[in-house]
Scaffold this motif. Structure first.
Motif, PDB file in Angstrom:
ATOM      1  N   LEU A 152       4.803   5.941 -27.878  1.00  0.00           N
ATOM      2  CA  LEU A 152       4.616   5.616 -27.092  1.00  0.00           C
ATOM      3  C   LEU A 152       6.250   6.305 -26.087  1.00  0.00           C
ATOM      4  N   GLN A 153       7.336   6.842 -26.654  1.00  0.00           N
ATOM      5  CA  GLN A 153       8.223   7.851 -26.161  1.00  0.00           C
ATOM      6  C   GLN A 153       7.677   8.854 -26.355  1.00  0.00           C
ATOM      7  N   GLN A 154       7.200   9.536 -26.513  1.00  0.00           N
ATOM      8  CA  GLN A 154       6.978  10.807 -25.934  1.00  0.00           C
ATOM      9  C   GLN A 154       5.606  10.809 -25.700  1.00  0.00           C
ATOM     10  N   GLU A 155       5.609  11.519 -24.614  1.00  0.00           N
ATOM     11  CA  GLU A 155       4.216  11.991 -23.819  1.00  0.00           C
ATOM     12  C   GLU A 155       3.158  13.116 -24.886  1.00  0.00           C
ATOM     13  N   PRO A 156       1.792  13.255 -25.152  1.00  0.00           N
ATOM     14  CA  PRO A 156       1.405  14.135 -25.339  1.00  0.00           C
ATOM     15  C   PRO A 156       1.555  15.491 -25.331  1.00  0.00           C
ATOM     16  N   ASP A 157       1.523  16.369 -25.456  1.00  0.00           N
ATOM     17  CA  ASP A 157       0.970  17.725 -25.026  1.00  0.00           C
ATOM     18  C   ASP A 157       0.057  18.020 -24.129  1.00  0.00           C
ATOM     19  N   GLU A 158      -0.509  18.647 -22.857  1.00  0.00           N
ATOM     20  CA  GLU A 158      -2.037  18.838 -22.338  1.00  0.00           C
ATOM     21  C   GLU A 158      -3.009  19.302 -23.030  1.00  0.00           C
ATOM     22  N   LEU A 159      -2.910  20.045 -24.257  1.00  0.00           N
ATOM     23  CA  LEU A 159      -4.348  20.220 -25.299  1.00  0.00           C
ATOM     24  C   LEU A 159      -4.230  19.354 -25.950  1.00  0.00           C
ATOM     25  N   ALA A 160      -3.144  18.591 -26.888  1.00  0.00           N
ATOM     26  CA  ALA A 160      -3.664  17.413 -27.416  1.00  0.00           C
ATOM     27  C   ALA A 160      -4.581  15.994 -26.283  1.00  0.00           C
ATOM     28  N   LEU A 161      -4.058  15.944 -25.187  1.00  0.00           N
ATOM     29  CA  LEU A 161      -4.069  15.036 -24.580  1.00  0.00           C
ATOM     30  C   LEU A 161      -5.866  15.492 -24.456  1.00  0.00           C
ATOM     31  N   ASP A 162      -5.930  17.025 -23.450  1.00  0.00           N
ATOM     32  CA  ASP A 162      -7.557  16.782 -23.042  1.00  0.00           C
ATOM     33  C   ASP A 162      -8.138  17.127 -24.333  1.00  0.00           C
ATOM     34  N   ASP A 163      -8.056  17.050 -25.907  1.00  0.00           N
ATOM     35  CA  ASP A 163      -9.255  16.926 -27.069  1.00  0.00           C
ATOM     36  C   ASP A 163      -8.867  15.786 -27.540  1.00  0.00           C
ATOM     37  N   ALA A 164      -7.793  14.378 -26.729  1.00  0.00           N
ATOM     38  CA  ALA A 164      -8.043  13.129 -27.341  1.00  0.00           C
ATOM     39  C   ALA A 164      -9.005  12.556 -26.335  1.00  0.00           C
ATOM     40  N   ILE A 165      -8.822  13.260 -24.603  1.00  0.00           N
ATOM     41  CA  ILE A 165      -9.732  12.496 -23.653  1.00  0.00           C
ATOM     42  C   ILE A 165     -11.185  13.303 -24.614  1.00  0.00           C
ATOM     43  N   GLY A 166     -11.400  14.257 -24.799  1.00  0.00           N
ATOM     44  CA  GLY A 166     -12.838  14.800 -24.653  1.00  0.00           C
ATOM     45  C   GLY A 166     -13.705  13.693 -25.915  1.00  0.00           C
ATOM     46  N   GLN A 167     -12.614  13.535 -27.432  1.00  0.00           N
ATOM     47  CA  GLN A 167     -13.034  12.892 -28.435  1.00  0.00           C
ATOM     48  C   GLN A 167     -13.234  11.240 -27.538  1.00  0.00           C
ATOM     49  N   ILE A 168     -12.578  10.313 -26.853  1.00  0.00           N
ATOM     50  CA  ILE A 168     -12.905   9.323 -26.633  1.00  0.00           C
ATOM     51  C   ILE A 168     -13.914   9.238 -25.681  1.00  0.00           C
ATOM     52  N   ALA A 169     -14.369  10.221 -24.772  1.00  0.00           N
ATOM     53  CA  ALA A 169     -15.343  10.474 -23.551  1.00  0.00           C
ATOM     54  C   ALA A 169     -16.600  10.246 -24.675  1.00  0.00           C
ATOM     55  N   ALA A 170     -16.583  10.879 -25.445  1.00  0.00           N
ATOM     56  CA  ALA A 170     -17.644  11.420 -26.762  1.00  0.00           C
ATOM     57  C   ALA A 170     -18.508   9.698 -27.377  1.00  0.00           C
ATOM     58  N   ARG A 171     -16.997   9.546 -27.919  1.00  0.00           N
ATOM     59  CA  ARG A 171     -17.519   7.700 -28.673  1.00  0.00           C
ATOM     60  C   ARG A 171     -17.856   7.046 -27.758  1.00  0.00           C
ATOM     61  N   LEU A 172     -16.985   6.937 -26.461  1.00  0.00           N
ATOM     62  CA  LEU A 172     -17.906   6.273 -25.420  1.00  0.00           C
ATOM     63  C   LEU A 172     -18.898   5.998 -24.474  1.00  0.00           C
ATOM     64  N   ALA A 173     -19.591   7.395 -24.574  1.00  0.00           N
ATOM     65  CA  ALA A 173     -21.119   6.817 -24.738  1.00  0.00           C
ATOM     66  C   ALA A 173     -22.437   7.145 -25.826  1.00  0.00           C
ATOM     67  N   GLN A 174     -21.378   8.000 -26.731  1.00  0.00           N
ATOM     68  CA  GLN A 174     -22.139   7.022 -27.968  1.00  0.00           C
ATOM     69  C   GLN A 174     -22.336   5.502 -28.080  1.00  0.00           C
ATOM     70  N   GLN A 175     -21.136   5.035 -27.897  1.00  0.00           N
ATOM     71  CA  GLN A 175     -20.953   3.669 -28.007  1.00  0.00           C
ATOM     72  C   GLN A 175     -22.205   2.608 -26.875  1.00  0.00           C
ATOM     73  N   ALA A 176     -21.922   3.584 -25.733  1.00  0.00           N
ATOM     74  CA  ALA A 176     -22.568   2.753 -24.812  1.00  0.00           C
ATOM     75  C   ALA A 176     -24.313   3.221 -25.012  1.00  0.00           C
ATOM     76  N   GLY A 177     -24.693   4.141 -25.799  1.00  0.00           N
ATOM     77  CA  GLY A 177     -25.980   4.915 -25.892  1.00  0.00           C
ATOM     78  C   GLY A 177     -26.458   5.727 -24.922  1.00  0.00           C
ATOM     79  N   SER A 178     -26.039   6.265 -24.805  1.00  0.00           N
ATOM     80  CA  SER A 178     -26.079   7.684 -23.218  1.00  0.00           C
ATOM     81  C   SER A 178     -25.666   9.411 -23.658  1.00  0.00           C
ATOM     82  N   GLY A 179     -25.944   9.907 -23.908  1.00  0.00           N
ATOM     83  CA  GLY A 179     -25.952  11.300 -24.026  1.00  0.00           C
ATOM     84  C   GLY A 179     -24.884  11.767 -22.991  1.00  0.00           C
ATOM     85  N   ARG A 180     -25.162  13.326 -23.004  1.00  0.00           N
ATOM     86  CA  ARG A 180     -24.099  13.627 -21.520  1.00  0.00           C
ATOM     87  C   ARG A 180     -25.305  13.974 -20.854  1.00  0.00           C
TER      88      ARG A 180
END
Length: 293
Positions: A152-180
């Motif tokens: 929590l003391q260090q901010e992720p850089d932009e590329l790392a943040l974008d990568d994590a958000i993409g993974q999170i969004a994909a897993r949320l969609a999978q858990q919700a049973g919805s595709g893109r």
């Protein structure tokens, strides 16, 4: 593998070790209530909360609230039912859903949360996934969140943040049973204009007619589309931006009355009511818990 990915995995592994080995033992001595916060970056806030008993009264965020239980049993009411989370589980709360928070045992509770603006999830997945069960077992989602919550003391850089958000969004969609899927005929540029105005002028009154004139949509169509993109109404979005501003002032050492006035609230009582409704505790307790951390 890229350096950012390696650092992200190291943070995930560090957090996993903390959750799986020794945290329970280390918490038995000197456990005290506390709230650690990262400075919001791109509208994304990260926290660690530690408390016994009831931590947060019923409230609702205008973001996805995504959490990892690290120690103890996390209990909360969500959509009319009692819910429970333990280490290894992921908590997923949809924007604008009422919930509270408490420690399920006398051993206390430690967890970390990521507050992810819905427009970022929508940009990554094309829609706002809704999970009926707010507590899930998903190793890939856990690791993606741990990349952002491991330090929590260090901010992720932009590329790392974008990568994590993409993974999170994909897993949320999978858990919700919805595709893109792409949002249906949203006037996205107009909605972004409306959100920019609500942010820049959050401390003053904005009339519905001003938003209509700005974006070219009537107020009811604007509210409908705004909720699809941002997960909440224009009115509540503006209130949350006022609260964000007030929290920044409190972090900088402002008093409660000063923060309330500068952020655009009618008075300190008005500020306290909205703060409690949005975060589950009073601003005074928020400041106290943060100071104790």
């Amino acid at each position: 593998m890229a350096k950012n990915s390696l650092q992200g995995m190291e943070r995930a592994e560090d957090l996993a070790r903390m959750a799986q080995a020794g945290l329970e033992r280390s918490c038995k001595q000197g456990f005290r209530d506390g709230l650690s916060l990262s400075a919001p970056e791109d509208g994304i806030e990260r926290i660690e909360a530690r408390f016994r008993g009831n931590g947060f009264s019923p409230h609702r965020h205008d973001t996805y609230a995504l959490g990892l239980t690290l120690h103890g049993i996390q209990t909360f009411r969500y959509r009319g039912e009692a819910r429970f989370s333990m280490p290894g589980k992921v908590i997923v709360l949809h924007p604008d859903e009422l919930h509270d928070g408490a420690a399920g045992t006398q051993d206390g509770l430690i967890y970390r949360m990521l507050y992810l603006p819905p427009e970022l999830v929508g940009a990554a997945s094309g829609h706002l996934p809704f999970l009926r069960d707010p507590v899930v077992e998903d190793g890939a989602l856990w690791r993606a969140l741990a990349q952002l919550l491991g330090d929590l003391q260090q901010e992720p850089d932009e590329l790392a943040l974008d990568d994590a958000i993409g993974q999170i969004a994909a897993r949320l969609a999978q858990q919700a049973g919805s595709g893109r899927s792409k949002s249906k005929m949203l006037a996205r540029p107009a909605l972004l204009q409306a959100s920019d105005l609500l942010v820049s002028e959050s401390s003053r009154t904005i009339r519905s007619q001003a938003l209509e004139d700005l974006v070219g949509l009537d107020r009811y169509e604007l509210a409908r589309q705004f909720r699809l993109l941002f997960g909440t109404s224009p009115h509540r979005y503006r209130i949350m931006r006022r609260l964000d501003h007030a929290k920044r002032l409190l972090r900088a050492g402002a008093g409660l009355a000063e923060a309330a006035a500068e952020a655009g609230f009618a008075d300190q009582a008005h500020f306290t009511r909205h703060f409690r409704n949005s975060f589950g505790l009073t601003p005074g307790r928020w400041v106290g818990m943060r100071d104790s951390a």
